[in-house]
Scaffold this motif. Structure first.
Motif, short mmCIF file in Angstrom:
data_model
loop_
_atom_site.label_atom_id
_atom_site.label_comp_id
_atom_site.label_asym_id
_atom_site.label_seq_id
_atom_site.Cartn_x
_atom_site.Cartn_y
_atom_site.Cartn_z
N CYS A 36 0.80 -1.07 -0.05
CA CYS A 36 -0.08 -0.19 0.01
C CYS A 36 0.84 1.22 -0.02
CB CYS A 36 -0.99 0.05 1.27
SG CYS A 36 -2.11 -1.41 1.27
N ILE A 37 0.72 2.07 -0.98
CA ILE A 37 1.34 3.18 -1.09
C ILE A 37 0.44 4.46 -0.53
CG2 ILE A 37 2.30 4.96 -2.65
CD1 ILE A 37 3.38 2.73 -4.37
N THR A 63 1.02 -2.31 9.17
CA THR A 63 -0.21 -3.12 8.83
C THR A 63 -0.82 -2.69 7.65
OG1 THR A 63 -0.34 -3.61 11.53
CG2 THR A 63 -2.19 -3.92 10.07
N GLU A 64 -1.01 -3.57 6.87
CA GLU A 64 -1.86 -3.16 5.80
C GLU A 64 -3.21 -3.84 5.43
OE1 GLU A 64 1.49 -2.36 2.23
OE2 GLU A 64 1.61 -4.37 2.88
N ILE A 65 -4.20 -3.15 5.25
CA ILE A 65 -5.34 -3.74 5.08
C ILE A 65 -5.82 -3.43 3.60
CG2 ILE A 65 -7.90 -3.56 5.92
CD1 ILE A 65 -6.52 -2.19 8.14
N VAL A 76 -8.24 -1.94 -2.87
CA VAL A 76 -8.14 -0.63 -2.31
C VAL A 76 -7.24 -0.97 -0.97
CG1 VAL A 76 -9.18 1.29 -1.33
CG2 VAL A 76 -10.24 0.22 -3.44
N CYS A 77 -6.47 -0.14 -0.68
CA CYS A 77 -5.79 -0.11 0.58
C CYS A 77 -6.69 0.89 1.59
CB CYS A 77 -4.39 0.23 0.69
SG CYS A 77 -3.36 -0.69 -0.46
N LEU A 78 -6.87 0.41 2.69
CA LEU A 78 -7.66 0.87 3.46
C LEU A 78 -6.72 1.49 4.90
CD1 LEU A 78 -10.63 -1.24 4.23
CD2 LEU A 78 -10.65 0.41 2.45
N ASP A 79 -6.95 2.91 5.31
CA ASP A 79 -6.32 3.34 6.29
C ASP A 79 -6.73 2.80 7.76
OD1 ASP A 79 -5.27 5.24 8.04
OD2 ASP A 79 -6.24 6.87 7.64
N PRO A 80 -5.62 2.08 8.13
CA PRO A 80 -5.66 1.32 9.51
C PRO A 80 -6.37 2.34 10.64
CG PRO A 80 -3.74 1.00 8.76
CD PRO A 80 -4.38 2.10 7.71
N SER A 81 -6.01 3.74 10.70
CA SER A 81 -6.34 4.50 11.53
C SER A 81 -7.88 5.10 11.58
CB SER A 81 -5.26 5.49 11.78
OG SER A 81 -5.32 6.32 10.42
N ALA A 82 -8.21 4.78 10.39
CA ALA A 82 -9.88 5.69 10.28
C ALA A 82 -10.66 4.86 11.14
CB ALA A 82 -10.34 5.28 8.78
N PRO A 83 -11.35 5.51 11.93
CA PRO A 83 -12.58 4.83 12.83
C PRO A 83 -13.36 3.44 12.25
CG PRO A 83 -12.66 6.96 12.96
CD PRO A 83 -11.62 6.95 11.81
#
Length: 98
Positions: A36-37, A63-65, A76-83
């Motif tokens: 994830c970039i 950590t990549e989601i 699509v790479c998701l932001d691990p810090s997004a609620p």
């Protein structure tokens, strides 16, 4: 003359080892860098078909989601810090517990 041949031989050998190591990692389905970039933090939960969670590794400290979208199959790479992503992760972990 012999020192030049020896130097060139050592450089060629080191280059060969570098190439072989990179090929062996790809052959094992291990990417030698983060997948994830950029990450998506907007809510796209209803468009997600599946989610994969990749913990930190020697090749990537993050950590990549990665979510696969229903309509296009795009990853699509998701932001691990997004609620909302944190809630998705909690549900995945809760479902995996026996």
């Amino acid at each position: 003359m012999n020192s030049k041949i020896l130097s060139v031989s050592v450089i060629v050998f080191l280059a060969f080892l570098t190439i072989i190591e990179g090929m062996s990692l790809r052959g094992l389905a291990v990417d030698p860098r983060c997948r994830c970039i950029e990450t998506e933090s907007r809510r796209i939960g209803k468009h997600i078909e599946s989610v994969e969670l990749f913990p930190p590794s020697p090749h990537c400290k993050d950590t990549e989601i990665i979510a696969t979208l229903k309509s296009t199959g795009q990853e699509v790479c998701l932001d691990p810090s997004a609620p909302w992503v944190k809630k998705v992760i909690e549900k995945i972990i809760a479902n995996k517990k026996p």
